[in-house]
Design a protein around this motif. Structure first.
Motif, short mmCIF file in Angstrom:
data_model
loop_
_atom_site.label_atom_id
_atom_site.label_comp_id
_atom_site.label_asym_id
_atom_site.label_seq_id
_atom_site.Cartn_x
_atom_site.Cartn_y
_atom_site.Cartn_z
N MET A 121 0.84 -1.18 0.00
CA MET A 121 0.00 0.00 0.00
C MET A 121 0.88 1.25 0.00
SD MET A 121 -3.04 0.89 2.58
CE MET A 121 -3.87 2.44 2.51
N THR A 122 0.52 2.21 -0.79
CA THR A 122 1.29 3.44 -0.92
C THR A 122 1.03 4.35 0.26
OG1 THR A 122 1.15 3.29 -3.32
CG2 THR A 122 1.73 5.43 -2.40
N ASN A 123 2.11 4.90 0.83
CA ASN A 123 2.02 5.89 1.89
C ASN A 123 1.99 7.27 1.25
OD1 ASN A 123 2.10 7.10 4.44
ND2 ASN A 123 4.33 7.12 4.45
N LEU A 124 0.84 7.96 1.35
CA LEU A 124 0.68 9.29 0.78
C LEU A 124 0.70 10.31 1.90
CD1 LEU A 124 0.02 11.18 -1.63
CD2 LEU A 124 -2.41 10.64 -1.24
N THR A 125 1.63 11.27 1.83
CA THR A 125 1.77 12.28 2.88
C THR A 125 1.91 13.68 2.29
OG1 THR A 125 4.17 12.00 2.95
CG2 THR A 125 2.89 10.69 4.51
N ALA A 126 1.58 14.65 3.11
CA ALA A 126 1.84 16.06 2.80
C ALA A 126 3.12 16.45 3.52
CB ALA A 126 0.68 16.93 3.27
N VAL A 127 4.02 17.10 2.79
CA VAL A 127 5.30 17.51 3.35
C VAL A 127 5.44 19.01 3.16
CG1 VAL A 127 7.81 17.29 3.07
CG2 VAL A 127 6.35 15.28 2.81
N LEU A 128 5.86 19.70 4.22
CA LEU A 128 6.15 21.12 4.13
C LEU A 128 7.63 21.25 3.82
CD1 LEU A 128 5.34 24.10 4.51
CD2 LEU A 128 5.88 23.81 6.95
N GLY A 129 7.95 21.90 2.71
CA GLY A 129 9.36 22.06 2.39
C GLY A 129 9.63 22.43 0.96
N ASP A 130 10.87 22.19 0.59
CA ASP A 130 11.40 22.54 -0.73
C ASP A 130 11.44 21.28 -1.57
OD1 ASP A 130 12.95 23.26 -2.91
OD2 ASP A 130 14.60 24.06 -1.72
N ILE A 131 10.72 21.27 -2.68
CA ILE A 131 10.66 20.07 -3.51
C ILE A 131 12.03 19.70 -4.06
CG2 ILE A 131 10.05 21.20 -5.70
CD1 ILE A 131 8.01 18.73 -5.98
N THR A 132 12.92 20.68 -4.23
CA THR A 132 14.24 20.39 -4.79
C THR A 132 15.13 19.62 -3.83
OG1 THR A 132 15.31 22.45 -4.07
CG2 THR A 132 14.15 22.49 -6.19
N SER A 133 14.75 19.55 -2.57
CA SER A 133 15.58 18.84 -1.58
C SER A 133 15.01 17.48 -1.19
CB SER A 133 15.77 19.71 -0.33
OG SER A 133 14.53 19.89 0.33
N GLN A 134 13.98 17.03 -1.87
CA GLN A 134 13.35 15.75 -1.52
C GLN A 134 14.22 14.58 -1.99
OE1 GLN A 134 10.42 15.67 0.42
NE2 GLN A 134 11.04 17.82 0.49
N ASP A 135 14.58 13.73 -1.06
CA ASP A 135 15.40 12.55 -1.35
C ASP A 135 14.47 11.39 -1.69
OD1 ASP A 135 17.42 10.71 -1.61
OD2 ASP A 135 18.02 10.74 0.49
N VAL A 136 14.08 11.34 -2.96
CA VAL A 136 13.16 10.33 -3.48
C VAL A 136 13.71 9.81 -4.80
CG1 VAL A 136 11.09 11.26 -2.37
CG2 VAL A 136 11.78 12.16 -4.59
N ASP A 137 13.11 8.76 -5.32
CA ASP A 137 13.53 8.25 -6.62
C ASP A 137 13.24 9.26 -7.73
OD1 ASP A 137 14.37 5.83 -5.49
OD2 ASP A 137 12.46 4.83 -5.90
N ALA A 138 12.06 9.88 -7.68
CA ALA A 138 11.68 10.82 -8.73
C ALA A 138 10.94 12.01 -8.16
CB ALA A 138 10.81 10.14 -9.78
#
Length: 170
Positions: free
Chosen positions: A1-18
């Motif tokens: 199951m996918t974990n969907l969350t809201a994050v406050l921050g800068d999208i350019t600093s997100q450590d994700v695959d994409a």
């Protein structure tokens, strides 16, 4: 199951695959999220956009490039409808999220960071932009383990969290 969350921050600093980019049709950089990702990711993103999308992308479609210097492996670019310019077909906005998820599946991306597509300079009404994002991403049925919707300010983050709470089964 996918974990969907809201994050406050800068999208350019997100450590994700994409990281998903709210791009323009030309795919040559721009303002808002698009400009921020191109600045932070460096010239490799633009070079890949030019090579992969010599004629740009259609509204509602998505494609990928390298992430350059970003902490992600890929940038998934999607072109949202420009509400301020009269493009008001909600189906195109929903298509952006679906197509970005399709591309993520093709890449094997397990973690994604999305902005609110079309909610900035393209002027899509914020409440509907939030609803569109959550309604598609909460029902993904996709391979991603983690999906973040990244908000740039406290008020948008609060609204996202409230909408996510309403979409979570009791």
């Amino acid at each position: 199951m996918t974990n969907l969350t809201a994050v406050l921050g800068d999208i350019t600093s997100q450590d994700v695959d994409a990281i998903v980019n709210a791009a323009n049709n030309a795919m040559r950089g721009g303002g808002g999220v698009d400009g921020a990702l191109h600045r932070a990711g460096g010239p490799a993103i633009l070079a890949d956009c030019i090579a992969r999308f010599p004629h740009g992308l259609a509204t509602g479609d998505a494609g990928w490039t390298t992430a350059g210097n970003l902490p992600a492996r890929w940038v998934i670019h999607t072109v949202g409808p420009n509400h301020a310019a009269g493009e008001r077909d909600r189906a195109l906005l929903l298509s952006c999220y679906r197509r970005a998820l399709d591309v993520a599946d093709e890449l094997g991306a397990r973690s994604l960071a999305f902005p609110l597509i079309s909610a900035g300079v393209y002027g899509w009404p914020l409440a509907d932009a939030i609803d569109a994002a959550v309604s598609v991403l909460a029902q993904t049925g996709r391979a991603a383990d983690e999906i973040r919707i990244v908000a740039r300010d406290e008020d948008i983050h609060r609204q996202l969290r409230a909408r996510l709470a309403r979409s979570t089964p009791a």
